[in-house]
Every structure is written in C-alpha cells, then in structure tokens.
Scaffold this active site. Structure first.
Site, PDB file in Angstrom:
ATOM      1  N   ASP A 184       0.890  -1.106   0.031  1.00 38.79           N
ATOM      2  CA  ASP A 184       0.021   0.192  -0.393  1.00 38.79           C
ATOM      3  C   ASP A 184       0.963   1.281   0.206  1.00 38.79           C
ATOM      4  O   ASP A 184       0.968   1.619   0.626  1.00 38.79           O
ATOM      5  CB  ASP A 184      -1.108  -0.481   1.359  1.00 38.79           C
ATOM      6  CG  ASP A 184      -1.642   1.257   1.023  1.00 38.79           C
ATOM      7  OD1 ASP A 184      -2.051   2.052   0.601  1.00 38.79           O
ATOM      8  OD2 ASP A 184      -2.971   1.184   1.580  1.00 38.79           O
ATOM      9  N   HIS A 189       0.498   8.444   3.682  1.00 38.70           N
ATOM     10  CA  HIS A 189       0.714   7.329   4.548  1.00 38.70           C
ATOM     11  C   HIS A 189       2.755   7.868   5.169  1.00 38.70           C
ATOM     12  O   HIS A 189       3.536   7.394   5.517  1.00 38.70           O
ATOM     13  CB  HIS A 189       1.361   5.714   4.506  1.00 38.70           C
ATOM     14  CG  HIS A 189      -0.250   5.311   4.453  1.00 38.70           C
ATOM     15  ND1 HIS A 189      -1.403   5.735   6.002  1.00 38.70           N
ATOM     16  CD2 HIS A 189      -1.025   5.138   3.784  1.00 38.70           C
ATOM     17  CE1 HIS A 189      -2.406   5.247   5.800  1.00 38.70           C
ATOM     18  NE2 HIS A 189      -2.413   4.900   4.290  1.00 38.70           N
ATOM     19  N   ILE A 204      -0.107   9.268   8.273  1.00 36.90           N
ATOM     20  CA  ILE A 204      -1.074   8.155   9.366  1.00 36.90           C
ATOM     21  C   ILE A 204      -0.322   7.410   8.526  1.00 36.90           C
ATOM     22  O   ILE A 204       0.087   6.750   7.874  1.00 36.90           O
ATOM     23  CB  ILE A 204      -3.140   8.387   8.961  1.00 36.90           C
ATOM     24  CG1 ILE A 204      -3.276   8.330   7.604  1.00 36.90           C
ATOM     25  CG2 ILE A 204      -2.372   9.822   9.893  1.00 36.90           C
ATOM     26  CD1 ILE A 204      -4.571   8.090   8.190  1.00 36.90           C
ATOM     27  N   GLY A 207      -4.649   1.350   8.309  1.00 36.71           N
ATOM     28  CA  GLY A 207      -5.368   0.828   9.136  1.00 36.71           C
ATOM     29  C   GLY A 207      -5.327  -0.738   8.852  1.00 36.71           C
ATOM     30  O   GLY A 207      -5.479  -0.301   9.568  1.00 36.71           O
TER      31      GLY A 207
HETATM   32  O1  HDC Z   1     -14.002   7.401  11.784  1.00 32.74           O
HETATM   33  C1  HDC Z   1     -14.177   8.287  10.603  1.00 32.74           C
HETATM   34  C2  HDC Z   1     -12.468   8.194  11.333  1.00 32.74           C
HETATM   35  O2  HDC Z   1     -11.958   8.580  11.116  1.00 32.74           O
HETATM   36  N1  HDC Z   1     -11.992   7.118  11.080  1.00 32.74           N
HETATM   37  C3  HDC Z   1     -10.631   6.640  11.213  1.00 32.74           C
HETATM   38  C4  HDC Z   1      -9.925   6.538   9.176  1.00 32.74           C
HETATM   39  C5  HDC Z   1      -8.539   5.833   9.007  1.00 32.74           C
HETATM   40  O3  HDC Z   1      -7.573   6.406   9.755  1.00 32.74           O
HETATM   41  N2  HDC Z   1      -8.728   4.928   8.638  1.00 32.74           N
HETATM   42  C6  HDC Z   1      -6.894   4.328   8.240  1.00 32.74           C
HETATM   43  C7  HDC Z   1      -5.979   4.992   7.806  1.00 32.74           C
HETATM   44  S1  HDC Z   1      -6.308   5.204   5.835  1.00 32.74           S
HETATM   45  C8  HDC Z   1      -6.138   4.273   4.930  1.00 32.74           C
HETATM   46  O4  HDC Z   1      -5.431   3.606   5.759  1.00 32.74           O
HETATM   47  C9  HDC Z   1      -5.767   4.233   3.662  1.00 32.74           C
HETATM   48  C10 HDC Z   1      -5.400   3.348   2.924  1.00 32.74           C
HETATM   49  O5  HDC Z   1      -4.222   3.513   2.373  1.00 32.74           O
HETATM   50  C11 HDC Z   1      -6.362   2.861   1.601  1.00 32.74           C
HETATM   51  C12 HDC Z   1      -7.273   2.179   2.146  1.00 32.74           C
HETATM   52  C13 HDC Z   1      -7.224   0.497   0.942  1.00 32.74           C
HETATM   53  C14 HDC Z   1      -8.213   0.106   1.290  1.00 32.74           C
HETATM   54  C15 HDC Z   1      -8.292  -1.556   0.368  1.00 32.74           C
HETATM   55  C16 HDC Z   1      -8.057  -1.873  -1.175  1.00 32.74           C
HETATM   56  C17 HDC Z   1      -9.104  -1.910  -1.532  1.00 32.74           C
HETATM   57  C18 HDC Z   1     -14.487   8.514   9.943  1.00 32.74           C
HETATM   58  C19 HDC Z   1     -13.548   9.567   9.912  1.00 32.74           C
HETATM   59  C20 HDC Z   1     -13.836   7.562   8.863  1.00 32.74           C
HETATM   60  C21 HDC Z   1     -15.491   8.166  10.129  1.00 32.74           C
HETATM   61  O6  HDC Z   1     -16.306   9.852  10.990  1.00 32.74           O
HETATM   62  P1  HDC Z   1     -18.016  10.181  10.609  1.00 32.74           P
HETATM   63  O7  HDC Z   1     -16.819  11.630  10.273  1.00 32.74           O
HETATM   64  O8  HDC Z   1     -17.064  11.153  12.741  1.00 32.74           O
HETATM   65  O9  HDC Z   1     -18.547   9.139  10.542  1.00 32.74           O
HETATM   66  P2  HDC Z   1     -20.062   9.394  10.937  1.00 32.74           P
HETATM   67  O10 HDC Z   1     -20.721  10.954  11.535  1.00 32.74           O
HETATM   68  O11 HDC Z   1     -19.480   8.995  13.070  1.00 32.74           O
HETATM   69  O12 HDC Z   1     -20.842   8.802  10.068  1.00 32.74           O
HETATM   70  C22 HDC Z   1     -21.249   8.460   9.144  1.00 32.74           C
HETATM   71  C23 HDC Z   1     -21.964   7.495   8.319  1.00 32.74           C
HETATM   72  O13 HDC Z   1     -20.665   6.319   7.754  1.00 32.74           O
HETATM   73  C24 HDC Z   1     -20.878   5.231   8.283  1.00 32.74           C
HETATM   74  N3  HDC Z   1     -19.573   4.977   9.182  1.00 32.74           N
HETATM   75  C25 HDC Z   1     -18.872   5.945  10.181  1.00 32.74           C
HETATM   76  N4  HDC Z   1     -17.885   5.395  10.022  1.00 32.74           N
HETATM   77  C26 HDC Z   1     -17.079   4.324   9.358  1.00 32.74           C
HETATM   78  C27 HDC Z   1     -18.682   3.814   9.030  1.00 32.74           C
HETATM   79  N5  HDC Z   1     -18.752   3.590   7.333  1.00 32.74           N
HETATM   80  C28 HDC Z   1     -17.442   2.454   7.060  1.00 32.74           C
HETATM   81  N6  HDC Z   1     -16.450   2.725   8.043  1.00 32.74           N
HETATM   82  C29 HDC Z   1     -16.309   3.376   8.789  1.00 32.74           C
HETATM   83  N7  HDC Z   1     -15.347   3.827   9.558  1.00 32.74           N
HETATM   84  C30 HDC Z   1     -22.070   5.401   9.626  1.00 32.74           C
HETATM   85  O14 HDC Z   1     -22.532   4.183  10.111  1.00 32.74           O
HETATM   86  C31 HDC Z   1     -22.354   6.782   9.393  1.00 32.74           C
HETATM   87  O15 HDC Z   1     -23.865   6.177   8.493  1.00 32.74           O
HETATM   88  P3  HDC Z   1     -25.201   6.133   8.990  1.00 32.74           P
HETATM   89  O16 HDC Z   1     -25.323   7.418   8.840  1.00 32.74           O
HETATM   90  O17 HDC Z   1     -25.877   5.115   8.145  1.00 32.74           O
HETATM   91  O18 HDC Z   1     -25.091   5.593   9.953  1.00 32.74           O
END
Ligand code: HDC
Length: 286
Positions: A184, A189, A204, A207
């Site tokens: 990745d 990152h 960061i 994940g």
């Molecule tokens: O939870 C917040 C956040 O910041 N999470 C951490 C994200 C993170 O750090 N991830 C790891 C690093 S990024 C990474 O590794 C990228 C990588 O290089 C590429 C990916 C590789 C993929 C594989 C290859 C194909 C955040 C921002 C995610 C959400 O927070 P909020 O904006 O506050 O959301 P919220 O208001 O609570 O919810 C809104 C609606 O979205 C749903 N939801 C929330 N968090 C979710 C999520 N859905 C999926 N995953 C999550 N983590 C909620 O359920 C809500 O939906 P609904 O309104 O329908 O209830």
C-alpha cells in the site's frame, strides 16, 4: 467487475509483512524462514487487495484520493496460506452508499490457488470524505448490495466486564514507512504534503497495519500463534493512528469469537472498534 489479477509472494514478503505489523526477531515463526513453524499470519491475506485498482472517480463526484480513509475490513479464510505461492484474485464492488458528506464503497476480492480452490475472501470498506450527495442526482440508480457474510457486518459490541486480555505495544515512528513495502504505497502514509491535503499534518498509519497488530495480539493471547485458529476477522477503523503511538488491544472471549478493540493510549482515543475474530479452532488462553 474489476479485472482478474495474480498475486505472487515469497517467504521474503511474508517476513516483510510480519515486520510491518510489529513482529520482532523474537517471533521466529513469523520472521525466520527456517523456523519449524514458519508461516504467514492469517492477515497476510489482505495483501492481494492492494493489486486491485478501482477508478472511484468514474462513479463518485468530487473524488480526491487523499480524502479516502479505510473504514472497515473483513477477511475470511478457507485454507491456510502457504509460505509462498500465487493466488488469482477476482474483485467486485459489493455496495456503494451515499452518506451525505461522504461516500462509502465496499469491495470484495476473492483469492484462488493454482488448483482453483477458494483460499480467502476480503471485503474492504472505504470512507471517502466530500464525495457524498450523489444519490440526489436525477439519474442515480441505487445499486443492489451483494449478499455478505454476517460476520462482515456484525456490530461486535464488547461486553460490560473488563477485558479478558490486554496487549499494549508501541508502534515505531517508521511503522508506516515499513508497512507500505507490503503493497500500500498511498502517499497519505509517508508524504506530509499529501497527508495534509487529507487533513493530517503528520502522515498516518495504514488501517491494515493497526489491523495486523490487533490480529497478532489476538493470536498471541488466545490462539497460541496457530495460523489455523482464525476463520474470519472484521473491524471498523474509527480513528487514525500516528506512527510512534501506543496501541492497546482489549480482547474478550465470547463463545466462538474473540471480540476486540484498539485504543491509542497517548490520546485515549479509539483506532479500531467492532472487531471480532471468529475461531476455526477452540481458544486456549495462552
Ligand atoms: O471514523 C472516522 C475515522 O477517522 N476513522 C479512521 C479512519 C482511518 O484512519 N483509517 C485508516 C487509515 S486510512 C488508510 O489506511 C487508507 C489506505 O491506504 C487505503 C485503503 C485501502 C483499502 C483497501 C484496498 C481496496 C471516519 C472519518 C471514517 C468517519 O467518521 P465521521 O465522519 O464522524 O462519521 P459518522 O458521522 O460517525 O458516520 C457517518 C456515516 O458513516 C458510517 N461510518 C462511520 N464510520 C465508518 C462508517 N462506515 C464505514 N466505516 C467507517 N469507519 C456511519 O455508520 C454513518 O452511517 P449512517 O449515517 O448510515 O449511520
């Protein structure tokens, strides 16, 4: 559907992955190819996903890759992974959801061995900030979501009691720089200029790196490091981790599952929640 790919890996890749998720020279079965029990951690199975390229900009408005965060991961193992080999991967989009300000896309990658047998399946959810609102378009047709394994969407609420096991481990400041070599190469990152576009002054941690730390902790605490122990693993990424921070994995044995969540100690904030390992072999608290 996304085209078929192949994923070929060697013992070197297995070791590099283990080091990327915090294994040390003392974890001989993970980092020493001549150890009698050498083999990949089950979560090595997430790596074939990195070979699949989804063109999000073809179906999402306002797409910016630095606004993409990994939201959830689910991995299901059908056969133990060999120490080296070639897997054929087949990918598909499982679901696309409009969350208003954000888009959520779930994709699935199934991996087959050279005999054509299904070895593992991944489901990956990405949360793309500022790409929502598309369902209001007059021509929008809601996709029919594919059927999913109930373990992939389980809420995995931990019980009220204190955790049955806790492991604390400090990540290295170079953790993401090392982990990215497993496939990745997202600049989020490693490159501060790019990560700041995504709202992070400091790049960061992946994940799936945190996911690997947690899986290793569960395997240590309940699975005697037996690769056959894990049938499925799922988690939601609920907060970011800065390389160098300390991860605390809290675990509960509940029936045939180990529920888990990961806290960032320095900021007392959650990195990963709704985590569960479904067991293929009974747990023996190590
Ligand atoms: O939870 C917040 C956040 O910041 N999470 C951490 C994200 C993170 O750090 N991830 C790891 C690093 S990024 C990474 O590794 C990228 C990588 O290089 C590429 C990916 C590789 C993929 C594989 C290859 C194909 C955040 C921002 C995610 C959400 O927070 P909020 O904006 O506050 O959301 P919220 O208001 O609570 O919810 C809104 C609606 O979205 C749903 N939801 C929330 N968090 C979710 C999520 N859905 C999926 N995953 C999550 N983590 C909620 O359920 C809500 O939906 P609904 O309104 O329908 O209830």
């Amino acid at each position: 559907r996304i085209p078929q790919e192949t994923f070929t890996y060697s013992e070197r890749d297995v070791i590099l992955y283990a080091l990327g998720i915090g294994a040390t020279r003392q974890d001989l079965s993970l980092v020493y190819e001549s150890d009698a029990h050498f083999g990949p951690l089950p979560t090595f199975g997430v790596l074939p996903m990195y070979k699949m390229a989804i063109s999000y900009d073809e179906f999402l408005p306002n797409y910016n890759p630095m606004k993409l965060l990994h939201g959830e991961q689910f991995l299901e193992l059908h056969k133990p992974l060999p120490t080296s080999g070639t897997l054929t991967t087949k990918a598909q989009i499982v679901d696309v959801q409009d969350k208003g300000k954000a888009a959520v896309v779930v994709s699935r990658v199934a991996c087959y061995d050279e005999s054509g047998a299904l070895v593992l399946q991944n489901e990956s959810t990405v949360f793309i900030r500022d790409s929502g609102g598309f369902s209001k378009h007059p021509k929008f047709q809601a996709p029919v979501p594919a059927q999913r394994n109930p373990d992939a969407t389980a809420a995995n609420q931990p019980p009220q009691r204190a955790p049955d096991a806790v492991v604390r481990e400090t990540t290295s400041e170079n953790q993401a720089a090392l982990y990215r070599l497993s496939g990745d190469y997202n600049p989020l990152h490693i490159d501060p200029q790019m990560s700041s576009i995504g709202g992070f002054k400091t790049p960061i941690l992946h994940g799936l790196c945190t996911f690997g730390f947690a899986a290793r902790h569960v395997m240590q605490a309940f699975g005697n490091n037996d690769a056959k122990f894990l049938k499925t693993i799922k988690a939601r990424f609920t907060g970011h981790v800065i390389p160098g921070e300390t991860l605390e994995t809290q675990m509960w044995l509940e029936g045939n599952k180990v529920l888990f969540q990961v806290r960032v100690v320095e900021r007392d904030s959650w990195a990963l929640q709704a985590g569960a390992v479904a067991l293929a072999v009974p747990a023996s608290q190590a």
